[in-house]
Design an enzyme around this catalytic site. Structure first.
Site, PDB file in Angstrom:
ATOM      1  CD  GLU A 103      -1.027  -5.135  14.766  1.00 24.43           C
ATOM      2  OE1 GLU A 103      -1.143  -4.630  13.637  1.00 24.43           O
ATOM      3  OE2 GLU A 103      -1.883  -5.020  15.659  1.00 24.43           O
ATOM      4  NE  ARG A 130      -2.320  -1.782   3.346  1.00 23.37           N
ATOM      5  CZ  ARG A 130      -2.050  -3.074   3.608  1.00 23.37           C
ATOM      6  NH1 ARG A 130      -2.402  -4.000   2.745  1.00 23.37           N
ATOM      7  NH2 ARG A 130      -1.440  -3.424   4.722  1.00 23.37           N
TER       8      ARG A 130
HETATM    9  P1  AMP Z   1       4.576  -2.682  11.768  1.00 21.94           P
HETATM   10  O1  AMP Z   1       5.877  -3.133  11.202  1.00 21.94           O
HETATM   11  O2  AMP Z   1       4.146  -3.486  12.951  1.00 21.94           O
HETATM   12  O3  AMP Z   1       4.566  -1.193  12.032  1.00 21.94           O
HETATM   13  O4  AMP Z   1       3.477  -2.997  10.668  1.00 21.94           O
HETATM   14  C1  AMP Z   1       3.218  -2.107   9.638  1.00 21.94           C
HETATM   15  C2  AMP Z   1       2.958  -2.820   8.355  1.00 21.94           C
HETATM   16  O5  AMP Z   1       2.014  -3.869   8.514  1.00 21.94           O
HETATM   17  C3  AMP Z   1       2.385  -1.862   7.343  1.00 21.94           C
HETATM   18  O6  AMP Z   1       2.945  -2.156   6.070  1.00 21.94           O
HETATM   19  C4  AMP Z   1       0.897  -2.122   7.384  1.00 21.94           C
HETATM   20  O7  AMP Z   1       0.358  -2.077   6.104  1.00 21.94           O
HETATM   21  C5  AMP Z   1       0.754  -3.516   7.989  1.00 21.94           C
HETATM   22  N1  AMP Z   1      -0.192  -3.557   9.110  1.00 21.94           N
HETATM   23  C6  AMP Z   1       0.118  -3.884  10.392  1.00 21.94           C
HETATM   24  N2  AMP Z   1      -0.972  -3.863  11.179  1.00 21.94           N
HETATM   25  C7  AMP Z   1      -1.999  -3.492  10.402  1.00 21.94           C
HETATM   26  C8  AMP Z   1      -3.396  -3.266  10.634  1.00 21.94           C
HETATM   27  N3  AMP Z   1      -3.940  -3.407  11.842  1.00 21.94           N
HETATM   28  N4  AMP Z   1      -4.163  -2.861   9.584  1.00 21.94           N
HETATM   29  C9  AMP Z   1      -3.605  -2.701   8.356  1.00 21.94           C
HETATM   30  N5  AMP Z   1      -2.307  -2.916   8.071  1.00 21.94           N
HETATM   31  C10 AMP Z   1      -1.501  -3.304   9.064  1.00 21.94           C
END
Ligand code: AMP
Length: 170
Positions: A95, A58
């Site tokens: 996550e 995205r």
């Molecule tokens: P992080 O590395 O934990 O900050 O995760 C961010 C990445 O995971 C981004 O590329 C987001 O698109 C995706 N992502 C993580 N959690 C979500 C969520 N709850 N909703 C949508 N995308 C998420």
């Protein structure tokens, strides 16, 4: 404009217990998409950005628009095995699971001013891995920009050394 109202919550996607923040409901609203991207772009007009790095997938949508508006280059940070030429890689924790990001070894020049863009900040692992890739190639991370920040996950704490901006905070 209340952009947060245009984000759709999708419970249990892609895994049980995750509330997925779906940005397609904002993207499909022409006026909202236009306004959101203009608001973000204005912050960087005078920052002399050389490259926008968009994170798969995205981040490509938002990053492509920003690079066009800022008249600078666009560099994709991709999941492993997707980029055709020689890459450098960085492992990171999501996550929901772990992954690796790659960028082309010649995509950033020493001293390039780089803006990193993704749709959402959760724990911060993805953005931190991307910043490390940029720095490995000698780029300077001028800022990291998100459409959405999940404030309660405190991802920002991992990224304290970088200016960080989000349009919507949940
Ligand atoms: P992080 O590395 O934990 O900050 O995760 C961010 C990445 O995971 C981004 O590329 C987001 O698109 C995706 N992502 C993580 N959690 C979500 C969520 N709850 N909703 C949508 N995308 C998420």
């Amino acid at each position: 404009m209340e952009f947060e109202k245009l984000i759709r919550d999708v419970p249990d996607f892609p895994k049980q217990g995750i509330i997925f923040k779906d940005i397609t409901t904002l993207l499909q609203d022409g006026e909202a998409f236009h306004r959101a991207m203009n608001l973000i772009m204005k912050k960087y007009l005078d920052a002399a950005i050389d490259k926008v790095v968009g994170i798969e997938a995205r981040g490509f949508i938002l990053g492509g628009v920003l690079a066009y508006k800022l008249s600078c280059g666009f560099v994709p940070a991709r999941k492993p095995g997707k980029l055709p030429s020689r890459t450098i890689r960085e492992e990171y924790v999501l996550e929901y699971g772990s992954n690796v990001l790659e960028i082309h070894h010649d995509s950033i020049r020493k001293g390039d001013k780089v803006l990193i863009v993704d749709d959402l900040l959760a724990t911060g692992g993805t953005a931190l891995a991307t910043a490390k890739l940029v720095e490995k190639l000698g780029g300077e991370v001028v800022a990291i920009q998100f459409l959405i920040e999940l404030g309660f996950l405190h991802g920002r704490d991992k990224l304290l050394k970088y200016p960080l901006h989000s349009l919507i905070v949940f």
